[in-house]
Design a protein around this motif. Structure first.
Motif, PDB file in Angstrom:
ATOM      1  N   GLN A  96       0.828  -1.203   0.000  1.00 45.75           N
ATOM      2  CA  GLN A  96       0.000   0.000   0.000  1.00 45.75           C
ATOM      3  C   GLN A  96       0.871   1.265   0.000  1.00 45.75           C
ATOM      4  OE1 GLN A  96      -2.611  -0.445   3.368  1.00 45.75           O
ATOM      5  NE2 GLN A  96      -4.068  -1.730   2.248  1.00 45.75           N
ATOM      6  N   GLU A  97       1.977   1.223   0.732  1.00 48.80           N
ATOM      7  CA  GLU A  97       2.890   2.372   0.732  1.00 48.80           C
ATOM      8  C   GLU A  97       3.513   2.573  -0.644  1.00 48.80           C
ATOM      9  OE1 GLU A  97       5.747   1.677   3.761  1.00 48.80           O
ATOM     10  OE2 GLU A  97       4.314   1.863   5.422  1.00 48.80           O
ATOM     11  N   ASP A  98       3.923   1.470  -1.273  1.00 47.91           N
ATOM     12  CA  ASP A  98       4.500   1.562  -2.620  1.00 47.91           C
ATOM     13  C   ASP A  98       3.482   2.101  -3.616  1.00 47.91           C
ATOM     14  OD1 ASP A  98       6.858   0.592  -1.672  1.00 47.91           O
ATOM     15  OD2 ASP A  98       6.593  -1.455  -2.423  1.00 47.91           O
ATOM     16  N   MET A  99       2.234   1.621  -3.483  1.00 51.54           N
ATOM     17  CA  MET A  99       1.192   2.061  -4.409  1.00 51.54           C
ATOM     18  C   MET A  99       0.894   3.550  -4.222  1.00 51.54           C
ATOM     19  SD  MET A  99      -0.784   1.144  -6.886  1.00 51.54           S
ATOM     20  CE  MET A  99      -1.134  -0.610  -6.881  1.00 51.54           C
ATOM     21  N   ALA A 100       0.898   4.011  -2.986  1.00 56.10           N
ATOM     22  CA  ALA A 100       0.642   5.433  -2.722  1.00 56.10           C
ATOM     23  C   ALA A 100       1.731   6.302  -3.349  1.00 56.10           C
ATOM     24  CB  ALA A 100       0.556   5.679  -1.219  1.00 56.10           C
ATOM     25  N   ALA A 101       2.988   5.872  -3.205  1.00 58.84           N
ATOM     26  CA  ALA A 101       4.100   6.625  -3.798  1.00 58.84           C
ATOM     27  C   ALA A 101       4.023   6.598  -5.318  1.00 58.84           C
ATOM     28  CB  ALA A 101       5.431   6.044  -3.320  1.00 58.84           C
ATOM     29  N   GLN A 102       3.656   5.449  -5.865  1.00 56.27           N
ATOM     30  CA  GLN A 102       3.557   5.332  -7.322  1.00 56.27           C
ATOM     31  C   GLN A 102       2.423   6.199  -7.856  1.00 56.27           C
ATOM     32  OE1 GLN A 102       3.384   1.298  -8.725  1.00 56.27           O
ATOM     33  NE2 GLN A 102       3.023   1.870 -10.848  1.00 56.27           N
ATOM     34  N   ALA A 137      -5.268   1.898 -12.334  1.00 54.59           N
ATOM     35  CA  ALA A 137      -5.103   2.228 -13.758  1.00 54.59           C
ATOM     36  C   ALA A 137      -4.101   3.362 -13.943  1.00 54.59           C
ATOM     37  CB  ALA A 137      -6.454   2.597 -14.369  1.00 54.59           C
ATOM     38  N   LEU A 138      -4.188   4.385 -13.098  1.00 58.52           N
ATOM     39  CA  LEU A 138      -3.267   5.520 -13.213  1.00 58.52           C
ATOM     40  C   LEU A 138      -1.844   5.098 -12.868  1.00 58.52           C
ATOM     41  CD1 LEU A 138      -5.327   8.485 -11.692  1.00 58.52           C
ATOM     42  CD2 LEU A 138      -5.421   7.486 -13.970  1.00 58.52           C
ATOM     43  N   CYS A 139      -1.714   4.205 -11.884  1.00 56.37           N
ATOM     44  CA  CYS A 139      -0.376   3.720 -11.507  1.00 56.37           C
ATOM     45  C   CYS A 139       0.223   2.825 -12.590  1.00 56.37           C
ATOM     46  CB  CYS A 139      -0.455   2.962 -10.182  1.00 56.37           C
ATOM     47  SG  CYS A 139      -0.710   4.025  -8.746  1.00 56.37           S
ATOM     48  N   MET A 140      -0.603   2.235 -13.415  1.00 60.23           N
ATOM     49  CA  MET A 140      -0.114   1.459 -14.558  1.00 60.23           C
ATOM     50  C   MET A 140       0.403   2.394 -15.647  1.00 60.23           C
ATOM     51  SD  MET A 140      -2.451  -0.901 -17.126  1.00 60.23           S
ATOM     52  CE  MET A 140      -3.452   0.519 -17.607  1.00 60.23           C
ATOM     53  N   ILE A 141      -0.282   3.521 -15.839  1.00 63.69           N
ATOM     54  CA  ILE A 141       0.048   4.440 -16.925  1.00 63.69           C
ATOM     55  C   ILE A 141       1.336   5.208 -16.649  1.00 63.69           C
ATOM     56  CG2 ILE A 141      -0.722   6.545 -18.093  1.00 63.69           C
ATOM     57  CD1 ILE A 141      -2.073   3.881 -18.965  1.00 63.69           C
ATOM     58  N   GLY A 142       1.560   5.625 -15.395  1.00 59.83           N
ATOM     59  CA  GLY A 142       2.741   6.429 -15.070  1.00 59.83           C
ATOM     60  C   GLY A 142       4.045   5.791 -15.522  1.00 59.83           C
ATOM     61  N   PRO A 143       4.374   4.560 -15.044  1.00 54.10           N
ATOM     62  CA  PRO A 143       5.633   3.924 -15.464  1.00 54.10           C
ATOM     63  C   PRO A 143       5.678   3.592 -16.948  1.00 54.10           C
ATOM     64  CG  PRO A 143       4.741   2.877 -13.486  1.00 54.10           C
ATOM     65  CD  PRO A 143       3.682   3.787 -14.014  1.00 54.10           C
ATOM     66  N   PHE A 144       4.511   3.446 -17.567  1.00 52.85           N
ATOM     67  CA  PHE A 144       4.500   3.140 -19.001  1.00 52.85           C
ATOM     68  C   PHE A 144       5.044   4.312 -19.806  1.00 52.85           C
ATOM     69  CE2 PHE A 144       2.264   3.400 -23.126  1.00 52.85           C
ATOM     70  CZ  PHE A 144       2.778   2.256 -23.712  1.00 52.85           C
ATOM     71  N   SER A 148      11.189   6.930 -15.253  1.00 58.03           N
ATOM     72  CA  SER A 148      11.654   7.465 -13.977  1.00 58.03           C
ATOM     73  C   SER A 148      10.653   7.242 -12.844  1.00 58.03           C
ATOM     74  CB  SER A 148      11.940   8.966 -14.105  1.00 58.03           C
ATOM     75  OG  SER A 148      10.737   9.675 -14.380  1.00 58.03           O
ATOM     76  N   ILE A 149       9.439   6.830 -13.202  1.00 57.51           N
ATOM     77  CA  ILE A 149       8.409   6.600 -12.182  1.00 57.51           C
ATOM     78  C   ILE A 149       8.527   5.170 -11.670  1.00 57.51           C
ATOM     79  CG2 ILE A 149       5.919   6.441 -11.779  1.00 57.51           C
ATOM     80  CD1 ILE A 149       5.551   8.739 -13.716  1.00 57.51           C
ATOM     81  N   PRO A 150       8.568   4.969 -10.366  1.00 56.86           N
ATOM     82  CA  PRO A 150       8.721   3.617  -9.834  1.00 56.86           C
ATOM     83  C   PRO A 150       7.474   2.784 -10.081  1.00 56.86           C
ATOM     84  CG  PRO A 150       8.248   5.162  -8.061  1.00 56.86           C
ATOM     85  CD  PRO A 150       8.470   5.987  -9.293  1.00 56.86           C
TER      86      PRO A 150
END
Length: 476
Positions: A96-102, A137-144, A148-150
């Motif tokens: 959950q912490e990782d997901m919040a940061a992502q 869904a948004l956390c999937m798009i960022g690193p894609f 530089s996004i974890p």
């Protein structure tokens, strides 16, 4: 033995027993021949998808689609429960912490790219405070889009989140937006079967929520309207390209008719009935030319032109010339509403999509006739070159923000240039070397554009290979 006319009808099965007509014919109070999968009356008025019987043996396309979605969702849930046991509490807190940061890192990146993924949702407060499905869904798009996004751009968490959201009754708006984002992401990365499933799910959710009949001037009504048109755009643009039957129909049926006003028209006086049917009949009655409205109208035109082309080429009957001339007028109307695209302009990239959609619509409309009509062959070539002008006016730095659907429209222009090149080389027109060289240069522009887009979306690389195979070029 002699039979009177009524007895003869019964013997030849031309008269149905009471109660055995299809539901549409009963509602319209007309004679039904009872044919399966759809009767002749429904075929004549293009209501094949609404033609159904209440004998339990024949189901409408919408019923079958709903049942298929439910079965697939249940299967996905069973598989994921088998392969993903419940995590330990410590692992769950860490995740959950990782997901919040992502999420914090991914949100700005998504907002920069949102018009590639959901071009009809201009603004939605839920992007900043999303439910679990939308956050995934948004956390999937960022690193894609940004290395530089974890985190990972693998869609597994988004798919699991949607499955859980449907089971727990999460915010429907977030679920639909997440489903649309996921479908485009999968389509853009060449995962067409998975994308098709999620596009079907979005359509089913929109229909079950009756978003296609949203009428209201308040903020909630306007949001629902935008949500509907987003699903509609996904359905009309991607459906015909990947061989999927579109879920929304231009129907007058009280249950399936699209009554939601065009984007921006929610507070305007408008003709009664379906805006889609009205626009296709008389486009000048729907003059709104805000960008969202133009996107919807262009998507509608594109799907109608592909359907016309497919039916005309597959049928032995004469073309539906009435529809042909109406579509010509619709294309002229939209063309007249569009601002130009120039290399110096910093316009909304959705305008590039609309220009390209309309040029591709023109190519598909004329496709059944170009082999026999030189004038239409030249008009088709003009449309392909107009698309080329839009490509050349698009700065390289903006390719990372382009809608992946453009790859398929560019491919339709490449098909025109390849056809012309073959025609020249076979001697159907004077085989001038300069003509061939010019066509090769035009094809090079399209292939280069596809390769630039392929840096973000692998589906474009697949189309490059198709173009090169059609040209007889060996892959590098």
């Amino acid at each position: 033995m002699d039979f009177n006319a009524e007895q003869q009808d019964i013997l030849t099965n031309n008269t149905l027993f009471r109660g055995t007509a299809c539901l549409v014919c009963r509602r319209r109070k007309i004679k039904c021949d009872g044919r399966r999968p759809f009767c002749e009356q429904c075929r004549k008025v293009r209501l094949e998808d609404e033609c159904q019987y209440d004998d339990g043996q024949h189901k409408s396309r919408h019923q079958l689609l709903t049942e298929q979605i439910e079965a697939l969702q249940n299967r996905i849930q069973d598989l994921e429960e088998a392969h993903n046991p419940e995590p330990e509490d410590d692992d769950e807190d860490h995740n959950q912490e990782d997901m919040a940061a992502q999420f914090i890192a991914s949100l700005p990146e998504f907002l920069n790219h949102r018009f590639q993924l959901c071009p009809l949702i201009s603004f939605y407060p839920g992007f900043k405070t999303p439910s679990e499905s939308l956050r995934n869904a948004l956390c999937m798009i960022g690193p894609f889009f940004s290395s530089s996004i974890p985190g990972s751009s693998d869609p597994g968490a988004t798919i699991r989140g949607l499955t859980n959201a449907l089971a727990t009754g999460e915010n429907t708006t977030d679920i639909i937006i997440s489903t649309c984002i996921l479908a485009v992401y999968l389509f853009g990365n060449g995962r067409l079967v998975e994308g098709k499933y999620h596009a079907n799910a979005a359509v089913t959710l929109a229909l079950s929520g009756r978003l296609h009949q949203t009428v209201g001037q308040h903020a909630d009504g306007i949001l629902k309207s935008a949500l509907f048109w987003q699903v509609y755009y996904l359905d009309k643009c991607w459906g015909p390209i990947i061989g999927r039957v579109t879920g929304f129909k231009a129907s007058q049926d009280t249950q399936t008719a699209i009554l939601t006003p065009f984007p921006g028209d929610e507070r305007q006086q408008r003709p009664p009935g379906s805006p889609i049917i009205g626009f296709l009949e008389t486009p000048t009655l729907f003059p709104s030319n805000n960008i969202e409205s133009l996107v919807v109208k262009a998507a509608t035109t594109f799907e109608q032109c592909i359907n016309f082309s497919t039916i005309t080429m597959e049928s032995q009957d004469a073309p539906d010339w009435t529809k042909y001339f109406k579509l010509q007028k619709v294309i002229e109307h939209i063309n007249g509403s569009l601002p130009p695209v120039t290399a110096q302009s910093d316009i909304d990239l959705r305008i590039i999509v609309v220009h390209t959609l309309i040029h591709s619509s023109t190519i598909h409309l004329y496709l059944p006739f170009v082999s026999k009509d030189v004038n239409l062959q030249l008009l088709s070539l003009d449309a392909a070159r107009a698309m080329l002008t839009v490509i050349q006016a698009t700065r390289p730095s903006r390719y990372q923000y382009l809608d992946p659907i453009l790859a398929f429209y560019w491919k339709s222009a490449a098909d025109v240039f390849i056809r012309e090149k073959i025609s020249v080389e076979l001697g159907h027109i004077p085989a001038e070397e300069s003509v061939v060289r010019g066509l090769q240069n035009e094809l090079h522009v399209i292939i280069t554009a596809l390769r630039k887009l392929a840096r973000m979306f692998s589906i474009a690389e697949n189309l490059v290979r198709q173009v090169e195979e059609d040209l007889g070029v060996s892959p590098p």
